[in-house]
Design a protein around this motif. Sequence first.
Motif, mmCIF file in Angstrom:
data_model
loop_
_atom_site.group_PDB
_atom_site.id
_atom_site.type_symbol
_atom_site.label_atom_id
_atom_site.label_comp_id
_atom_site.label_asym_id
_atom_site.label_seq_id
_atom_site.Cartn_x
_atom_site.Cartn_y
_atom_site.Cartn_z
ATOM 1 N N ILE A 187 0.874 -1.174 0.000
ATOM 2 C CA ILE A 187 0.000 0.000 0.000
ATOM 3 C C ILE A 187 0.915 1.229 0.000
ATOM 4 O O ILE A 187 1.582 1.513 1.006
ATOM 5 C CB ILE A 187 -0.895 0.004 1.267
ATOM 6 C CG1 ILE A 187 -1.666 -1.317 1.408
ATOM 7 C CG2 ILE A 187 -1.825 1.226 1.274
ATOM 8 C CD1 ILE A 187 -2.587 -1.655 0.258
ATOM 9 N N SER A 188 0.956 1.936 -1.105
ATOM 10 C CA SER A 188 1.851 3.093 -1.197
ATOM 11 C C SER A 188 1.284 4.259 -0.385
ATOM 12 O O SER A 188 0.119 4.609 -0.520
ATOM 13 C CB SER A 188 2.011 3.508 -2.664
ATOM 14 O OG SER A 188 2.785 4.692 -2.720
ATOM 15 N N VAL A 189 2.125 4.840 0.462
ATOM 16 C CA VAL A 189 1.655 5.965 1.300
ATOM 17 C C VAL A 189 2.023 7.314 0.667
ATOM 18 O O VAL A 189 1.732 8.360 1.225
ATOM 19 C CB VAL A 189 2.222 5.900 2.742
ATOM 20 C CG1 VAL A 189 1.865 4.570 3.394
ATOM 21 C CG2 VAL A 189 3.726 6.140 2.772
ATOM 22 N N LEU A 190 2.708 7.257 -0.468
ATOM 23 C CA LEU A 190 3.067 8.494 -1.176
ATOM 24 C C LEU A 190 2.133 8.685 -2.366
ATOM 25 O O LEU A 190 1.663 7.713 -2.953
ATOM 26 C CB LEU A 190 4.508 8.398 -1.678
ATOM 27 C CG LEU A 190 5.563 8.330 -0.591
ATOM 28 C CD1 LEU A 190 6.731 7.481 -1.023
ATOM 29 C CD2 LEU A 190 6.036 9.717 -0.230
ATOM 30 N N LYS A 191 1.916 9.936 -2.711
ATOM 31 C CA LYS A 191 1.029 10.236 -3.835
ATOM 32 C C LYS A 191 1.796 10.089 -5.154
ATOM 33 O O LYS A 191 2.920 10.575 -5.255
ATOM 34 C CB LYS A 191 0.540 11.678 -3.668
ATOM 35 C CG LYS A 191 -0.627 12.043 -4.536
ATOM 36 C CD LYS A 191 -1.100 13.436 -4.145
ATOM 37 C CE LYS A 191 -2.173 13.933 -5.054
ATOM 38 N NZ LYS A 191 -2.645 15.249 -4.592
ATOM 39 N N ASN A 192 1.179 9.443 -6.117
ATOM 40 C CA ASN A 192 1.765 9.312 -7.471
ATOM 41 C C ASN A 192 3.197 8.780 -7.453
ATOM 42 O O ASN A 192 4.026 9.235 -8.237
ATOM 43 C CB ASN A 192 1.772 10.669 -8.203
ATOM 44 C CG ASN A 192 0.391 11.241 -8.341
ATOM 45 O OD1 ASN A 192 -0.584 10.498 -8.420
ATOM 46 N ND2 ASN A 192 0.289 12.563 -8.356
ATOM 47 N N ASN A 193 3.473 7.847 -6.579
ATOM 48 C CA ASN A 193 4.833 7.297 -6.524
ATOM 49 C C ASN A 193 4.947 6.139 -7.517
ATOM 50 O O ASN A 193 5.175 4.998 -7.153
ATOM 51 C CB ASN A 193 5.151 6.838 -5.103
ATOM 52 C CG ASN A 193 6.600 6.416 -4.956
ATOM 53 O OD1 ASN A 193 7.437 6.740 -5.799
ATOM 54 N ND2 ASN A 193 6.898 5.681 -3.901
ATOM 55 N N THR A 194 4.799 6.475 -8.797
ATOM 56 C CA THR A 194 4.689 5.428 -9.801
ATOM 57 C C THR A 194 6.021 4.723 -10.064
ATOM 58 O O THR A 194 6.034 3.604 -10.565
ATOM 59 C CB THR A 194 4.148 6.011 -11.124
ATOM 60 O OG1 THR A 194 4.868 7.224 -11.387
ATOM 61 C CG2 THR A 194 2.674 6.317 -11.014
ATOM 62 N N SER A 195 7.150 5.359 -9.704
ATOM 63 C CA SER A 195 8.436 4.716 -9.963
ATOM 64 C C SER A 195 8.716 3.577 -8.990
ATOM 65 O O SER A 195 9.683 2.822 -9.160
ATOM 66 C CB SER A 195 9.565 5.751 -9.885
ATOM 67 O OG SER A 195 9.615 6.298 -8.588
#
Length: 294
Positions: A187-195
């Motif tokens: 679950i990514s907690v950063l916004k738009n961390n697509t990399s």
Amino acid sequence: MDANLQNIRLQSLTRSITGKIQMDVLRTDLLHPVVSGNKWFKLRYYIEEARLLQKKTIASFGGPYSNHLVATAFAASAAGMKSIGYVRGETPHVSNPSLTEARNYGMQLYFLGRTEFAVQKRTTTHSEDSYFIPEGGYGSKGAAGAATMLQTIDSRAYTHILCACGTGTMLAGLIKAADAGQQVTGISVLKNNTSITDEVNALLKEDEKKKKFQILHGYHFGGYARHPATLLACIRTLWEKEQLPTDIVYTAKLLYAAFDLEQQAYFPEGSRVLLIHSGGLQGNRSLPPNSLPF
Ligand SMILES: *Cc1c(COP(=O)(O)O)cnc(C)c1O
């Protein structure tokens, strides 16, 4: 490193929303009051190598609220080494609990503007005396250390393993440690961390890349450390109903996501879901006093 693995335990959640799955939480937050959870695991092999190489100083990087710097300061001091922390951002007018704690463990802090920080990070390498740990513990040693989180319990019976992710190092470790049949979800907690997908893949071997894993981007609640009222309400409910403490930056987003995914039938009936409580409770100190019941 001085931390007690015996403190880690499983906590079964009493309430599943649908009653059709079982969710357990791996409480690595209980490892140590300050250096809780995944930071210790991510650091362990870096520290081990620094020790073998007989380095005198550990250096690393982080933001002004970095759990990683505090953990690094602690781990270095426990291993009898000095530590240096490069902090992103100009010298703050007031210190904060994380920086104070890092200093208390003997870390020498240098505050760098964004550009200087980026340059320093790119150019720092090991020197004769000092050992350099990448920001957030990101790297193959960090992932290998995180993989050992699953050795603290018998994890084979779980169909799904979920964790919060920032750099993705812990996720990469869990993927390495998972069985072929287990679904690992970050679950990514950063916004738009697509990399992050590329960064996770960069830590995996070819056969590990074929394992079942996925990163979800819909649960950042506005971005890193953002904590709207719905997230705070989730934290309170988890405490009242389960006596489970969670933090605003990472673990509350994980738990919220797990319940939401259950409602969306992400987990087939009969699934056994393991949620990694990766620590980070000290992050709640940035809230006004008495915001939370624990
Ligand atoms: C740092 C941290 C994470 C993120 O770990 P990564 O390996 O950077 O993805 C998750 N949870 C907690 C509590 C953390 O402190």
